[in-house]
Design a protein around this motif. Sequence first.
Motif, short mmCIF file in Angstrom:
data_model
loop_
_atom_site.label_atom_id
_atom_site.label_comp_id
_atom_site.label_asym_id
_atom_site.label_seq_id
_atom_site.Cartn_x
_atom_site.Cartn_y
_atom_site.Cartn_z
N HIS A 7 101.68 38.90 23.63
CA HIS A 7 102.17 39.32 24.95
C HIS A 7 103.31 38.43 25.40
O HIS A 7 103.40 37.25 25.03
CB HIS A 7 101.02 39.27 25.99
N ASP A 8 104.21 39.04 26.18
CA ASP A 8 105.19 38.27 26.93
C ASP A 8 104.79 38.38 28.39
O ASP A 8 103.63 38.60 28.71
CB ASP A 8 106.61 38.77 26.65
N GLY A 9 105.75 38.22 29.30
CA GLY A 9 105.39 38.27 30.71
C GLY A 9 105.15 39.66 31.27
O GLY A 9 104.81 39.80 32.44
N ALA A 10 105.30 40.70 30.43
CA ALA A 10 105.14 42.07 30.93
C ALA A 10 104.27 42.95 30.06
O ALA A 10 103.57 43.81 30.56
CB ALA A 10 106.52 42.72 31.11
N HIS A 11 104.34 42.77 28.74
CA HIS A 11 103.69 43.73 27.84
C HIS A 11 102.78 43.05 26.82
O HIS A 11 103.02 41.90 26.43
CB HIS A 11 104.74 44.54 27.08
N VAL A 12 101.78 43.80 26.41
CA VAL A 12 100.93 43.45 25.27
C VAL A 12 101.24 44.44 24.15
O VAL A 12 101.29 45.65 24.39
CB VAL A 12 99.43 43.51 25.62
N VAL A 13 101.47 43.93 22.95
CA VAL A 13 101.66 44.78 21.78
C VAL A 13 100.58 44.42 20.77
O VAL A 13 100.40 43.24 20.43
CB VAL A 13 103.06 44.58 21.15
N ALA A 14 99.83 45.42 20.32
CA ALA A 14 98.75 45.21 19.36
C ALA A 14 98.99 46.07 18.13
O ALA A 14 99.25 47.27 18.26
CB ALA A 14 97.40 45.56 20.00
N ILE A 15 98.92 45.46 16.96
CA ILE A 15 99.18 46.15 15.69
C ILE A 15 98.01 45.93 14.73
O ILE A 15 97.50 44.81 14.61
CB ILE A 15 100.48 45.63 15.03
N TRP A 16 97.60 46.99 14.07
CA TRP A 16 96.64 46.91 12.97
C TRP A 16 97.27 47.54 11.74
O TRP A 16 98.01 48.53 11.84
CB TRP A 16 95.36 47.67 13.31
N ALA A 17 96.96 46.99 10.56
CA ALA A 17 97.38 47.60 9.30
C ALA A 17 96.24 47.46 8.30
O ALA A 17 95.50 46.47 8.30
CB ALA A 17 98.64 46.93 8.76
N GLY A 18 96.08 48.45 7.46
CA GLY A 18 95.03 48.44 6.45
C GLY A 18 94.79 49.85 5.93
O GLY A 18 95.50 50.79 6.29
N ARG A 19 93.81 49.99 5.10
CA ARG A 19 93.45 51.31 4.57
C ARG A 19 92.38 51.92 5.48
O ARG A 19 91.39 51.27 5.80
CB ARG A 19 92.92 51.19 3.15
N PRO A 20 92.54 53.19 5.88
CA PRO A 20 91.51 53.83 6.70
C PRO A 20 90.15 53.88 6.02
O PRO A 20 89.12 53.93 6.70
CB PRO A 20 92.07 55.24 6.92
N ASP A 21 90.11 53.85 4.68
CA ASP A 21 88.82 53.88 3.99
C ASP A 21 88.22 52.49 3.82
O ASP A 21 87.19 52.33 3.15
CB ASP A 21 88.96 54.57 2.62
N ALA A 22 88.86 51.47 4.42
CA ALA A 22 88.36 50.09 4.43
C ALA A 22 88.37 49.44 3.05
O ALA A 22 87.69 48.42 2.85
CB ALA A 22 86.96 50.01 5.04
N ALA A 23 89.12 49.98 2.12
CA ALA A 23 89.23 49.34 0.81
C ALA A 23 90.09 48.08 0.90
O ALA A 23 90.95 47.96 1.78
CB ALA A 23 89.84 50.32 -0.20
N ALA A 24 89.86 47.14 0.01
CA ALA A 24 90.62 45.90 -0.01
C ALA A 24 92.07 46.16 -0.42
O ALA A 24 92.35 47.05 -1.22
CB ALA A 24 89.98 44.90 -0.97
N VAL A 25 92.97 45.38 0.17
CA VAL A 25 94.40 45.49 -0.14
C VAL A 25 94.89 44.08 -0.48
O VAL A 25 95.20 43.30 0.43
CB VAL A 25 95.22 46.07 1.03
N PRO A 26 94.94 43.70 -1.74
CA PRO A 26 95.38 42.36 -2.10
C PRO A 26 96.76 42.04 -1.50
O PRO A 26 97.68 42.84 -1.58
CB PRO A 26 95.44 42.40 -3.63
N GLY A 27 96.85 40.87 -0.88
CA GLY A 27 98.11 40.46 -0.28
C GLY A 27 98.27 40.85 1.17
O GLY A 27 99.21 40.39 1.83
#
Length: 673
Positions: free
Chosen positions: A510-530
Amino acid sequence: MRGRRIAAGLAIGLAVGGFALDRWIDTADLPPLEAPFSTVVTDAEGAPLRVFLAADDRWRLPVGAERVDAGFLVQLIAYEDRRFWSHPGVDPLALARAALDSLLAGRIVSGGSTLTMQVARLIDGGGTGQWRGKLRQIRLALALERRLSKAEILQIYLTRAPYGGNIEGVRAASMSWFGKDAHRLSPGEAALLVALPQAPEARRPDRAPLVAERARNGVLARAAALGVLDPTVLPHAMAEPVPRRRTPFPEHAWHLAGRAVAEDPAAPVHRLPVDLKMQIGLEHVLAAAAGRLPPGVSAAGIVIDHRSGRLVAHAGAALPGATARGGFIDMSRAVRSPGSALKPFVYALAFADGRAHPETRLEDRPTDFGGYAPVNFDGGYRGAVSAREALQLSLNVPAVALLDEIGPARLTAFLRRAGAVPRTAGDAAPGLAAALGGLGLSLEDLARLYAVLARGGVDGGGDRLLGAAAAWQVSDILRGAPVPGLAPSGRIAFKTGTSYGYRDAWAIGHDGAHVVAIWAGRPDAAAVPGLSGFETAAPLMFEVFARIEGGLVPLPPPPSDVLLVSHAELPAPLRQLGPVRRPAKADAVPLALVYPPDGAVLVLSGRGAAARLVAKVQDGRAPFTWMVDGAVVPWDPMARSFVWTPDGPGHVTVTVLDRFGHAARAGVELRLD
């Protein structure tokens, strides 16, 4: 005498004929005037975000004359029905001309239809190539004029006129052919939309662009000849290119719009709080990332204006609605392990409870917490570090040590009060692993939590959940965290997280006005090396911040009651967490707060300075240090009673420390009488 009889007969005949005509008109059965509309989801200003097909599989949008470009209406009336505002539904002059032309040709070559007659044909669904069809159209037109206003008749035309394929109405046509709403059209665009309903399939620009262009230019020439179009504009309008393909209807905020329609499917229009420009910006960032991420990896993002609590942008997938990368799944609501993204709240609660300070020394060494022995992400240890360094480096052992101090139940209670819904396997009570992501949260949960932090400890309803000092201290620590690449340093308070097995990458800031939230990954919850929060999600978060109109807003200054001191200047009990704080002296007597009791609801009498909270300590050894929500309050160190004036109602934590490091605390709710 004979002349009078003839005149009387004519009068009677006219009267009977008029009566019969009135009855013929009045007894006409009007077909249904309503047609199902496409459901429209708009942004906060009414701009379309996503449009759904109507129940009859047509693109048909509600629109009134006030929402259509004035130039289009002028050309429409001039070309189709110059006497629309004055005739009774049928224009005798136009019909006479059409009848003569057809008589000479031996077939109907010119219909002479008014706009009202065209509306009659649209709602009736019958043809007009035979005189019987034309007669019925005349009857319905006359009946329409008696039962509806001119504005209502025009509105039916604007929403039902055919534009090729399954497109009906000028608003749907404008979106399909020009990719924009119908309230602002160029003269050439307006003329094309006037020309298409006359032969919607034969003149379709995507199939017969030259035919469409000739028809458009004919409308423009007629408008110029009638004086409703500036002749100097004519060459430029005729030179405008005709669209060669349809533009897809907007599908922004795909998951959020679908959710709104599912909750109230009968509503024709749903207005979301999001901003279209920011929504497009977020979607572009995630879609571009999809091309760089490993196969099967998706991303989701949320932008909140934490000052108002408004949801500014929302994307549940990198490619919403697509089969690839699980685009149909709304990952903003998926429950996943947050990794280290919860650590700031462990620190905030420890600060608020008076158990630690940003300069408190923590031990980052191999430690066994009753059979649970966490290790750091890189497998190494740093020894003695400040709480500030431990959080900025996202060290695991210090975070677990702090959670051990405050208790996992304290953390989960805070999460629930903030509106999050933490989940554990089998609904078991969370353990110390919660500090490292050992419970489930969604991206929406985390965005909501960081908004509390950004607002200085206050939730969206105005209730205080954290002390302002503790919230500011954590944000101040996070603004100093290492940043990826060339991202701006020191202007955004952010934290990353990576779940066990490289399944989820998080970055929330967040800064003084906004919150930014990001997620990344596989929807099937499989592992992603790196996969990691710092390498994968944080660059996307900074890119989204860069797209916010107006740029970054400065973070707030410290509250007046924040203890801004070095480690050496801290009260002795706050200098170190762990065994050093646990006294070994025989004369050390544990202290206790005898008032107020923990969990009490206190109703304070008076207003302003007259409303005072009184606390009393028993046992322990002076000098005492008193704190409210993690901020040291100056008070007589030898006194066993403490008086404090609150700013207003809400939840507070009162903490007292003695000379040996013993601590006692009570969380209470204050109400004003």
